[in-house]
Design a protein around this motif. Sequence first.
Motif, PDB file in Angstrom:
ATOM      1  N   LYS A 207      -6.391  -0.052 -12.237  1.00  0.00           N
ATOM      2  CA  LYS A 207      -5.650   0.976 -13.568  1.00  0.00           C
ATOM      3  C   LYS A 207      -4.279   0.704 -13.458  1.00  0.00           C
ATOM      4  CE  LYS A 207     -10.538   3.361 -13.822  1.00  0.00           C
ATOM      5  NZ  LYS A 207     -10.781   4.242 -13.905  1.00  0.00           N
ATOM      6  N   PRO A 208      -3.614   0.580 -14.572  1.00  0.00           N
ATOM      7  CA  PRO A 208      -2.215   1.813 -13.997  1.00  0.00           C
ATOM      8  C   PRO A 208      -1.698   2.616 -12.922  1.00  0.00           C
ATOM      9  CG  PRO A 208      -2.941   1.048 -16.402  1.00  0.00           C
ATOM     10  CD  PRO A 208      -4.622   1.194 -15.630  1.00  0.00           C
ATOM     11  N   GLY A 209      -0.669   2.376 -12.348  1.00  0.00           N
ATOM     12  CA  GLY A 209      -0.748   3.234 -11.283  1.00  0.00           C
ATOM     13  C   GLY A 209      -1.406   3.731 -10.093  1.00  0.00           C
ATOM     14  N   ARG A 210      -2.563   2.409  -9.230  1.00  0.00           N
ATOM     15  CA  ARG A 210      -3.446   2.491  -8.755  1.00  0.00           C
ATOM     16  C   ARG A 210      -3.043   1.390  -8.175  1.00  0.00           C
ATOM     17  NH1 ARG A 210      -5.062   7.705  -8.651  1.00  0.00           N
ATOM     18  NH2 ARG A 210      -6.858   7.097  -7.024  1.00  0.00           N
ATOM     19  N   TYR A 211      -2.979   1.300  -6.410  1.00  0.00           N
ATOM     20  CA  TYR A 211      -3.296   0.786  -5.095  1.00  0.00           C
ATOM     21  C   TYR A 211      -4.864   0.693  -4.551  1.00  0.00           C
ATOM     22  CZ  TYR A 211       1.726   0.818  -6.278  1.00  0.00           C
ATOM     23  OH  TYR A 211       3.058   0.566  -7.295  1.00  0.00           O
ATOM     24  N   THR A 212      -4.679  -0.769  -4.266  1.00  0.00           N
ATOM     25  CA  THR A 212      -5.739  -1.025  -2.664  1.00  0.00           C
ATOM     26  C   THR A 212      -5.652  -0.203  -1.498  1.00  0.00           C
ATOM     27  OG1 THR A 212      -6.108  -3.098  -4.300  1.00  0.00           O
ATOM     28  CG2 THR A 212      -7.048  -2.855  -1.858  1.00  0.00           C
ATOM     29  N   ASN A 213      -4.016  -0.948  -1.182  1.00  0.00           N
ATOM     30  CA  ASN A 213      -3.973   0.101  -0.019  1.00  0.00           C
ATOM     31  C   ASN A 213      -2.004  -0.048  -0.264  1.00  0.00           C
ATOM     32  OD1 ASN A 213      -3.537  -3.309   0.437  1.00  0.00           O
ATOM     33  ND2 ASN A 213      -3.020  -2.216   1.759  1.00  0.00           N
ATOM     34  N   ILE A 214      -1.830   0.445   1.417  1.00  0.00           N
ATOM     35  CA  ILE A 214      -0.921   1.026   1.208  1.00  0.00           C
ATOM     36  C   ILE A 214       0.040   0.195   2.674  1.00  0.00           C
ATOM     37  CG2 ILE A 214       1.792   2.451   1.367  1.00  0.00           C
ATOM     38  CD1 ILE A 214       0.110   4.758  -0.734  1.00  0.00           C
ATOM     39  N   GLU A 215       0.895  -0.347   2.752  1.00  0.00           N
ATOM     40  CA  GLU A 215       1.253  -0.900   4.047  1.00  0.00           C
ATOM     41  C   GLU A 215       3.273   0.225   4.287  1.00  0.00           C
ATOM     42  OE1 GLU A 215      -0.418  -5.184   3.594  1.00  0.00           O
ATOM     43  OE2 GLU A 215       1.477  -4.806   3.472  1.00  0.00           O
ATOM     44  N   ILE A 216       2.595   0.559   5.231  1.00  0.00           N
ATOM     45  CA  ILE A 216       3.437   1.373   5.815  1.00  0.00           C
ATOM     46  C   ILE A 216       4.537   0.630   7.052  1.00  0.00           C
ATOM     47  CG2 ILE A 216       5.099   3.457   6.835  1.00  0.00           C
ATOM     48  CD1 ILE A 216       2.338   4.401   5.627  1.00  0.00           C
ATOM     49  N   THR A 217       6.254   0.150   6.418  1.00  0.00           N
ATOM     50  CA  THR A 217       6.789  -0.208   7.293  1.00  0.00           C
ATOM     51  C   THR A 217       7.466   0.781   7.978  1.00  0.00           C
ATOM     52  OG1 THR A 217       7.389  -2.138   6.532  1.00  0.00           O
ATOM     53  CG2 THR A 217       8.652  -1.726   7.838  1.00  0.00           C
ATOM     54  N   ALA A 218       7.537   0.852   9.776  1.00  0.00           N
ATOM     55  CA  ALA A 218       8.673   2.029  10.884  1.00  0.00           C
ATOM     56  C   ALA A 218       9.753   1.502  10.209  1.00  0.00           C
ATOM     57  CB  ALA A 218       8.212   1.957  11.827  1.00  0.00           C
ATOM     58  N   ALA A 219      10.581   3.121  10.713  1.00  0.00           N
ATOM     59  CA  ALA A 219      12.251   2.518  10.952  1.00  0.00           C
ATOM     60  C   ALA A 219      12.785   2.038  12.054  1.00  0.00           C
ATOM     61  CB  ALA A 219      12.924   4.444  10.534  1.00  0.00           C
ATOM     62  N   PRO A 220      13.317   1.587  12.703  1.00  0.00           N
ATOM     63  CA  PRO A 220      13.586   0.855  13.856  1.00  0.00           C
ATOM     64  C   PRO A 220      13.683   2.651  14.902  1.00  0.00           C
ATOM     65  CG  PRO A 220      15.182   0.115  12.394  1.00  0.00           C
ATOM     66  CD  PRO A 220      14.317   0.431  11.779  1.00  0.00           C
ATOM     67  N   GLY A 221      13.099   2.329  15.856  1.00  0.00           N
ATOM     68  CA  GLY A 221      13.474   3.343  17.198  1.00  0.00           C
ATOM     69  C   GLY A 221      12.006   4.086  16.296  1.00  0.00           C
ATOM     70  N   THR A 222      10.867   4.117  15.999  1.00  0.00           N
ATOM     71  CA  THR A 222      10.032   5.195  15.547  1.00  0.00           C
ATOM     72  C   THR A 222       8.356   4.869  16.324  1.00  0.00           C
ATOM     73  OG1 THR A 222      10.589   5.324  13.678  1.00  0.00           O
ATOM     74  CG2 THR A 222       8.304   6.541  13.492  1.00  0.00           C
ATOM     75  N   ASP A 223       7.901   5.884  16.689  1.00  0.00           N
ATOM     76  CA  ASP A 223       7.142   5.764  17.735  1.00  0.00           C
ATOM     77  C   ASP A 223       5.903   5.688  16.701  1.00  0.00           C
ATOM     78  OD1 ASP A 223       4.989   7.325  19.044  1.00  0.00           O
ATOM     79  OD2 ASP A 223       5.863   5.951  20.737  1.00  0.00           O
ATOM     80  N   VAL A 224       4.883   4.797  16.770  1.00  0.00           N
ATOM     81  CA  VAL A 224       3.857   4.689  15.992  1.00  0.00           C
ATOM     82  C   VAL A 224       2.527   5.314  15.906  1.00  0.00           C
ATOM     83  CG1 VAL A 224       1.886   2.738  14.986  1.00  0.00           C
ATOM     84  CG2 VAL A 224       4.253   1.544  15.829  1.00  0.00           C
ATOM     85  N   THR A 225       3.011   6.016  17.176  1.00  0.00           N
ATOM     86  CA  THR A 225       1.555   6.647  17.059  1.00  0.00           C
ATOM     87  C   THR A 225       2.175   8.199  16.547  1.00  0.00           C
ATOM     88  OG1 THR A 225       0.651   5.689  19.668  1.00  0.00           O
ATOM     89  CG2 THR A 225      -0.096   8.390  19.384  1.00  0.00           C
TER      90      THR A 225
END
Length: 844
Positions: A207-225
């Motif tokens: 539907k308009p404005g809806r997503y299946t999933n969201i992929e997040i990219t981390a900024a350099p030096g960010t701890d993923v945990t």
Amino acid sequence: MFRTALRNVFAHKARLLMTACAVMLGITFVTGSLVYGDSLHRAATDKATDGYARIAVNVAPNADPANGGRPADLGARTATDLAELPGVAAAAGRVNGFAAVAGRDGKPLGNGTDALGGNFAPAADGKDPAYRFSKGSGPTGHDTVALDEATAAKGGYRVGDTVRVGTNKGAASYRLSGIFRTDGSKLPDGGSLTLFADATAQKLFLKPGRYTNIEITAAPGTDVTQLLGSVQSALPKDTSAVTGAQLARLKANLATSSSDTMSQILLGFAAVALFVATFLISNTFTMLVARRTRELALMRAVGASREQVRRILLTESLLVGAMASVAGLAVGTGVAALLQSLFKSADTPAAPLVLTPTTVIVSILVGTLLPMVSAWIPIRRAMAIPPVAALSAAEYTAPARPGSLRTGLGSALVLTGTVTVVYGALTTGEDARSVIALGAALALTEAICLIPLLSRPVAALFRPLLTRLAPVHGDLAVRNTVRDPRRTGATAAALAIAVTLASGLSVLGASATQYLERATTHALSADYVVKSLGGQRMTPTTTAPLKKLVGATYSPLNQSTGYRLGGSESVLTGVDPATIGKLLRYDVVDGSLDSLAQGQIAVADFKAERAGWHVGQTLPVERQNGRHGSVTIGAIYQADEQSDLTPSITAPDSLVARYDSAPSTHAVLVATDGGPSRAALAGVTHALGDNPTLSVLDRTEIRAEGSHGIGNQLNVFYALLSMALVIAALGIANTLAMSVLERRKELGTLRALGLDRAGVTRMIRLEALLLGALGASIGTVMGVFLGWALGRTLQANVVGYELVLPWGRLALTVLIALTGALLASLWPARRAARVDIAAATAAQ
């Protein structure tokens, strides 16, 4: 002792050649299976995890019970909020769906099961990190799309061309804005990927404005945990987040399940090949020891103990196995490469061969130990011969005696195994197949042990035919075949195993194919069945254009899940009450199908019997979304539980719509005015908007679709069994070759009495045919028996399953076995025909 064993190996290298070939073929199969399985596992893992390294965190909604257990979706606001978190470089909302690309001929490009669609989600720089464009750019308008390189090449499309793309919302034409490459996890091999503009993809797939999933990219030096913790604290209800590494491991486990199954199947057939090879190895050493009784007795006479002679012979078998194993390891690696090319399909990713230390160790150990184990009994039997008796005997043979303990025990076990198989076949319990497997193992193993006893009566059965074809040569061939029943039985047993498996598979395959063809089309009265390409989800709007087709009668099969009907888990299939009776054949046993027009339901007999329902009974209805009510059973009809078209519960569309606003259309049944024809097919296809996502199938195509998978599997199994047939043929060649060596004086005498070379050749070939006929006849009988027994276990749960004897395929199997036996006799027959008369008759 080692030097003596090594000298003996090279002294008898021609006699041991067939044994080495059998071991090499078995190890080739084992190595090929392991290398192919490891390579497939590595390829599937690499493919499934490719691209997740750039994803720090993936956010996805949980399953929605109110939506039939299907996943929900995410709002654009969630993506915006996540993008503002500390440490987040970008939060790209993804939309995934089904989109098939039509070629210039209107047919879909690539593998329809993996025809995927997605959205182009550019970052602030106007690029989407998931896609790398080689030509053009990403789609930004509602009338533009981008294609992956492979699909664009298949269709011959260039940037700026018009491309027709179909989705579950219908088909439309778009302008090609760009051609791209992407991660392996996003594009299955052989599939296609079509990118739409963000708003267009949302409209088509969600539907308009809806997503299946969201992929997040981390900024350099960010701890993923730490980033994962921040994301989880900001997520809305019923939404979860995992790291890219966690998601990669999950995808890898899912992707490798099919490759692991294939590896197990290949190893199973490798075990069969090795089992067949044991007969050849044992037979060879039996003949070798018999030919070397004088030599072995002389060693005993000059001071060698029994243990020393035994060690020499076992060392010979170890040397043969070691050399054959090394050769099999090398050839097996090549076979794995061949398997990759033969089994390569749209679902099989390509990868380099993987040869692990485990594969090398297992192959060498199995190939080395197998000859030693197989040779143990012949060697042990030879050690029982007294030196004096051995020195005075030209040859030692130990034919099977009907009254021996082995024969009595074997007969008892065969009878026990046969009774066990019959009991399992006539039992409908859950353990019936296990009982049959146990009985089959007993019967098959001991039947093989009894083949030496059966060789005489079977040879007597074929004797009239052989003597009619060639009176003198046929009679000699029969006499020579039964001269040593134990040798004949061991040779024929190898062939019998392969024929048993091939015949059993043929019976099961033919019976299952006939059942599936009948079950698929028996209830079908419609001319055509409309299905979504690759089994993807359709909606009622997909086939709504059929209303405009003049003279057509149609009804969708709208499946709705998540019901508890009278306390029983159920699936309702919504149909058009006014037309369904003309499109599907309902064999009503109680009530009337007209009750559908009154808002009642019709239930299949197997469903009603299990739940204890009857016509006129009112049942409470409750769905997972909390809606509830009641419904009355208006009819009960006969149905096959395995049928792909006949529903277990048939309900009017109005009833399904009351509980489910978005049912999944499983198929659409269509009957045209005047019946099926090219014009009618074109009319239905055009009415559906020439949508490449939809397949319009007639009855023949529906029947073929139901049995296609079984046919492909059987062909693969037959190809794998051919290795066992080759080993069995080598056994026949080896037996005949050794027989020629033993009968040189006899052959020379026959030549001296007037038998020409052609007659000797004909005699040896008839012996080979008799060996082939012995193994093929016993194997066919056992295969049909086991196929019947396993088929009986299906009849309790599969209504309409009947035993079918594929006479043509069984005859072909026997013909292949006889041809293999005849080909195996070429070299021994040639050697026999060239025996020197003077030298042979002068031999002592």
